[in-house]
Design an enzyme around this catalytic site. Structure first.
Site, mmCIF file in Angstrom:
data_model
loop_
_atom_site.group_PDB
_atom_site.id
_atom_site.type_symbol
_atom_site.label_atom_id
_atom_site.label_comp_id
_atom_site.label_asym_id
_atom_site.label_seq_id
_atom_site.Cartn_x
_atom_site.Cartn_y
_atom_site.Cartn_z
ATOM 1 N N TRP A 101 41.534 38.926 41.803
ATOM 2 C CA TRP A 101 42.241 39.699 40.788
ATOM 3 C C TRP A 101 42.106 41.200 41.056
ATOM 4 O O TRP A 101 43.014 41.972 40.792
ATOM 5 C CB TRP A 101 41.672 39.364 39.403
ATOM 6 C CG TRP A 101 42.308 40.084 38.254
ATOM 7 C CD1 TRP A 101 43.365 39.678 37.508
ATOM 8 C CD2 TRP A 101 41.918 41.356 37.703
ATOM 9 N NE1 TRP A 101 43.663 40.594 36.526
ATOM 10 C CE2 TRP A 101 42.800 41.627 36.621
ATOM 11 C CE3 TRP A 101 40.914 42.281 38.004
ATOM 12 C CZ2 TRP A 101 42.697 42.793 35.854
ATOM 13 C CZ3 TRP A 101 40.821 43.428 37.243
ATOM 14 C CH2 TRP A 101 41.714 43.676 36.187
ATOM 15 N N HIS A 102 40.948 41.583 41.589
ATOM 16 C CA HIS A 102 40.704 42.998 41.820
ATOM 17 C C HIS A 102 41.504 43.558 42.977
ATOM 18 O O HIS A 102 41.726 44.754 43.052
ATOM 19 C CB HIS A 102 39.211 43.253 42.065
ATOM 20 C CG HIS A 102 38.412 43.291 40.806
ATOM 21 N ND1 HIS A 102 37.988 42.169 40.156
ATOM 22 C CD2 HIS A 102 37.982 44.342 40.059
ATOM 23 C CE1 HIS A 102 37.319 42.510 39.080
ATOM 24 N NE2 HIS A 102 37.299 43.824 38.986
ATOM 25 N N GLY A 103 41.911 42.705 43.903
ATOM 26 C CA GLY A 103 42.667 43.242 45.026
ATOM 27 C C GLY A 103 43.128 42.155 45.978
ATOM 28 O O GLY A 103 42.436 41.168 46.182
#
Lengths: 380, 460
Positions: free
Chosen positions: B316-318
């Protein structure tokens, strides 16, 4: 109403009023067009109105406009810089904030290949010029002469190393005028060789350098009187770094006292000519340093009543602007060329301004990254 | 638009507050807030605002269908989830997935690199929370598209969280208290957040960047300085933004959930993730971990559940390998703690804190990179394997330039600092006004005079 509710209600209104007031003040106060401190034009409302929406440029323009035209912007900049300084910031945009508030431009590690190319260009220039005397004066900047004034642990490349390496590549016929030994003596004697807020050498330093070489090179020392034309100068490094200067610098001009020496300084690019090397009207502008020679132009021609047949071609950066006036008594004609603005070829120049002597004067920092000199030499 | 900009602070927010407080009636307030939120989003995404509006309408309509056609509820839920995740996946992960496909199959398909719409990771998770909770019967359907739109787009939390689940604001959409006291409390919280972002995070970012720890060989001292500065920058950046979001919400009468709880004071990694980006952790818990069975299953399945959740959290972060690795790293650490470390009941808290800080900051070494190659550079630098030695003049210069702000940052990150802030805001009332005013003026000085002001969590 209990205390908590009261305090926060008051604070809520207060904060809202501040934000609303800021916006209102912004709208009500007249927009400025230019920032003296930042030395750039400020975003105008018309820039915002005309920007397209779809690609976001309207938003960028609006943000820049809001920041640029904010009331008391300069005061806020000072506040910010002082806060940063307190936190230990000693370097900004390549400028160090050293001891005594002296701003010193860093010397970046230089490009070896470019050094060799520039040396080759200078050699080619020397060959093509066929002058009787060909001088090269590489002037070090403050970072070289005052390393002890840099902030602790600041590391920069060595201008001396550049000078040694560069001059090694030069042909024997080029006379290198090395000011470093003179500067070390002057520094120890407490002379101010550089400005506190600007990257140039002081005119006193230029004069001393001139006198140092004068007798050996056959230049007439002349008698001059000096006068301070402004004591409220803050220069290029203050603007570039954003550091708040702790003191102003003074700009000095020198007037030749020889009654028989008449000088005509012609500026073809502006169509102006006059009897003085100095343009005092520049003191009112954002770049007062342009008082020397009126700034940098492609070509400036000086003719004098000096009792000699010698002529001089000067190829330079802005360091020569305060140096050239001292040469007036030694040459009948001086042609001053700045390769950053002169777009013609060297050959054309040597034809139109064939001279007995050539002086190439640059500060080391500028010359180490310069490509205009060799471009001028290389153009057919 | 960003909160820490001149336009927001002195034009957008004042105009919004004026209209909101002065115009009577709660419906006008909702309309004002919705319109301003759309402008806020469009300011940053003049084209993709349409995508967001369509997304909102889609989810709202699907919610209505679920209500109207109960027999089809599961089907409608699945379709909605697929579309929402599909959109997110398309914009955020398409390029990465094509690269992975290429490296596995040896083909070289080209991926058109699409710009990631701002906030899509946040608003997608919010709409998902609505449809899932609607399916579960935890919330009532929202028939009013304006209210639903307001829930998704409310500008305080639209761009970067906290991820506000629908059940949190369900009632507040129509019934909330708007008062000057709320305005004041919200302003105070907002100003603390602004100061964290502009005075601490941005300056720590300068220190981090000056070390260049991920760019090339750097001495050990410089590498650790950079890592610590980054970890502090990220905390103040993100928690500052959450503070501003919560403060703004309060100004409009909303109570958003806390997103950070002095995470660097945690005494285990498990504890850390109950204090860092709380709304994301609880979202994954609620909508992935628990539906998968959580910990009410056998050990093997439990471990698998944890790894799935943490793979997704990292991802989700990257859209990059290093973020996946970061997520899996935490999955492993949490499993280790659950089954080994935390069995040691009398572990000294100090040891736990040291263990946590070490684990978390080494984790940031994975997080701060843009590629796996940079990860290699970072860790070689940290452990002296890059041939640059322990110390250098340049790294001493960076240390001298940065040490004050790093120490201030560290002091502000300990739990005591949070307690101090809370104390000022509740019992030391007299101090609130001068402290906040000073922070505001100082922050404004930085905002107005610096045009470049990146927020790290934006493209999520």
């Amino acid at each position: 109403m209990n205390k908590e509710k009261l305090v926060y209600s008051i604070f809520g209104i207060l904060a809202a009023v501040l934000l609303i007031g800021g916006g209102v003040l912004h709208v009500v106060l007249k927009d400025r067009t230019y920032s003296e401190v930042e030395k750039r034009g400020l975003t105008a409302f018309s820039d915002v109105k005309s920007a397209p929406l779809a690609d976001g440029s309207f938003m960028n323009a609006a943000e820049n406009y809001a920041s640029d035209q904010f009331p008391a912007r300069e005061l806020l900049m000072k506040l910010r810089m002082n806060a940063l300084y307190t936190l230990g910031k000693r370097s900004s945009e390549g400028v160090y904030y050293g001891q005594d508030g002296r701003m010193i431009e860093a010397f970046e590690p230089y490009d070896e290949a470019l050094l060799k190319e520039n040396a080759a260009a200078l050699n080619a220039f020397y060959q093509e010029a066929g002058a009787e005397r060909f001088y090269f004066m590489p002037v070090p900047t403050a970072v070289e002469m005052y390393p002890e004034l840099l902030p602790a642990s600041a590391e920069t490349a060595s201008e001396s190393a550049w000078i040694e390496e560069f001059t090694k590549e030069l042909e024997d016929g080029i006379e290198v005028l090395d000011v470093r030994p003179l500067f070390r003596v002057l520094k120890n004697a407490g002379h101010e060789l550089y400005y506190y807020t600007d990257h140039h050498w002081t005119t006193e330093a230029a004069r001393s350098a001139f006198l140092y070489f004068a007798s050996d090179l056959g230049w007439k020392a002349g008698t001059y009187e000096s006068g301070v034309v402004t004591d409220q100068f803050f220069g290029s490094l203050a603007s570039k770094s954003g550091f708040t200067p702790t003191r102003y610098d003074s700009l000095t001009v020198y007037r030749n006292l020889d009654p028989d020496l008449v000088t005509l300084v012609a500026h073809p690019s502006t169509g102006v000519s006059g009897g003085s090397f100095y343009d005092l009207s520049k003191l009112e502008t954002s770049n007062p340093y342009e008082v020397y020679l009126g700034g940098n132009e492609p070509i400036i021609t000086v003719t004098t009543t000096a009792d000699t047949e010698r002529t001089l071609l000067v190829v330079k950066d802005s360091y020569a602007n305060c140096f050239v006036p001292f040469l007036a008594g030694s040459y009948k004609r001086i042609t001053i060329v700045d390769p950053r603005y002169y777009t013609g070829s060297l050959s054309a120049l040597l034809t139109s301004a064939k001279s007995t002597d050539v002086l190439v004067l640059y500060n080391v920092s500028t010359l180490s990254t310069d490509r205009d000199l060799k471009t001028m030499v290389e153009i057919e | 638009m960003v909160f820490s900009s001149t336009v927001f602070l002195f034009f957008f927010l004042p105009a919004c507050l004026l209209l909101y407080y002065v115009l009577p009636g709660k419906w006008t307030k909702n309309v004002v807030l919705l319109l301003f939120s759309l402008v806020f989003y469009a300011w940053g995404e003049p084209i993709y605002v349409i995508l967001m509006i369509l997304n909102i309408l889609f989810n709202w309509v699907m919610g209505l269908f679920m209500e109207k056609i109960p027999g089809w509820r599961k089907f409608i839920l699945i379709v909605t989830i697929v579309v929402d995740i599909g959109l997110l996946g398309f914009f955020k992960y398409y390029g990465f997935l094509v690269d992975v496909f290429n490296s596995v199959t040896g083909l070289s398909l080209t991926a058109h690199k699409l710009a990631l719409p701002i906030g899509i990771s946040f608003y997608t998770f919010q709409t998902l929370s609505y449809v899932i909770d609607l399916y579960r019967g935890k919330i009532r359907v929202q028939k009013n598209p304006l209210l639903f739109g307001l829930f998704v787009t409310m500008f305080p939390q639209l761009i970067a969280g906290p991820i506000v689940r629908y059940e949190v604001v369900e009632n507040a959409l129509t019934e909330r208290t708007v008062s000057l006291e709320g305005l004041g409390k919200g302003m105070a919280r907002f100003i603390f957040g602004l100061a964290k972002k502009v005075l601490l995070a941005n300056l720590l970012g300068v220190v981090f960047e000056s070390t260049g720890v991920q760019a090339g060989p750097v001495p050990v001292m410089g590498a650790w300085l950079g890592l610590i500065a980054f970890g502090l920058q990220l905390y103040f950046d993100f928690s500052g933004y959450s503070d501003m979001a919560i403060g703004l919400g309060k100004m409009f009468g909303f109570d958003f959930p806390e997103n950070f709880d002095a995470p660097y004071g945690a005494h285990s990694v498990t504890d850390f993730w109950r204090r860092w980006h709380i709304s994301l952790g609880s979202w994954f818990r609620e909508y992935v971990y628990i539906p998968l069975g959580g910990n009410r299953v056998g050990i093997v399945r439990h471990i698998l559940n944890i790894m799935i959740v943490w793979f997704l959290t990292g991802f989700w972060h990257g859209a990059a390998y290093n973020f996946i690795l970061w997520g899996l790293y935490y999955g492993l650490l949490l499993i280790f703690e659950k089954y080994v470390l935390l069995k040691w009941k009398s572990m000294p808290k100090a040891l736990g804190s040291v263990w946590t800080l070490l684990a978390v900051f080494l984790g940031w070494g994975l997080f701060l990179c843009d590629s796996m190659q940079e990860v290699g550079t970072v860790f070689m630098n940290l452990f002296g394997a890059s041939g640059s030695g322990w110390i250098s003049t340049n790294s001493v210069f960076n240390l001298l330039s940065g040490i004050v702000i790093v120490v201030i940052g560290a002091l502000c990150a300990v739990p005591f600092a949070k307690k101090l802030r809370e104390k000022i805001m509740t019992s030391g009332l007299v101090a609130v006004i001068p402290v906040c005013l000073v922070l505001l003026i100082l922050s404004v000085a930085f905002v107005v005079t610096e045009n470049y002001n990146p927020f790290l969590y934006f493209r999520f």
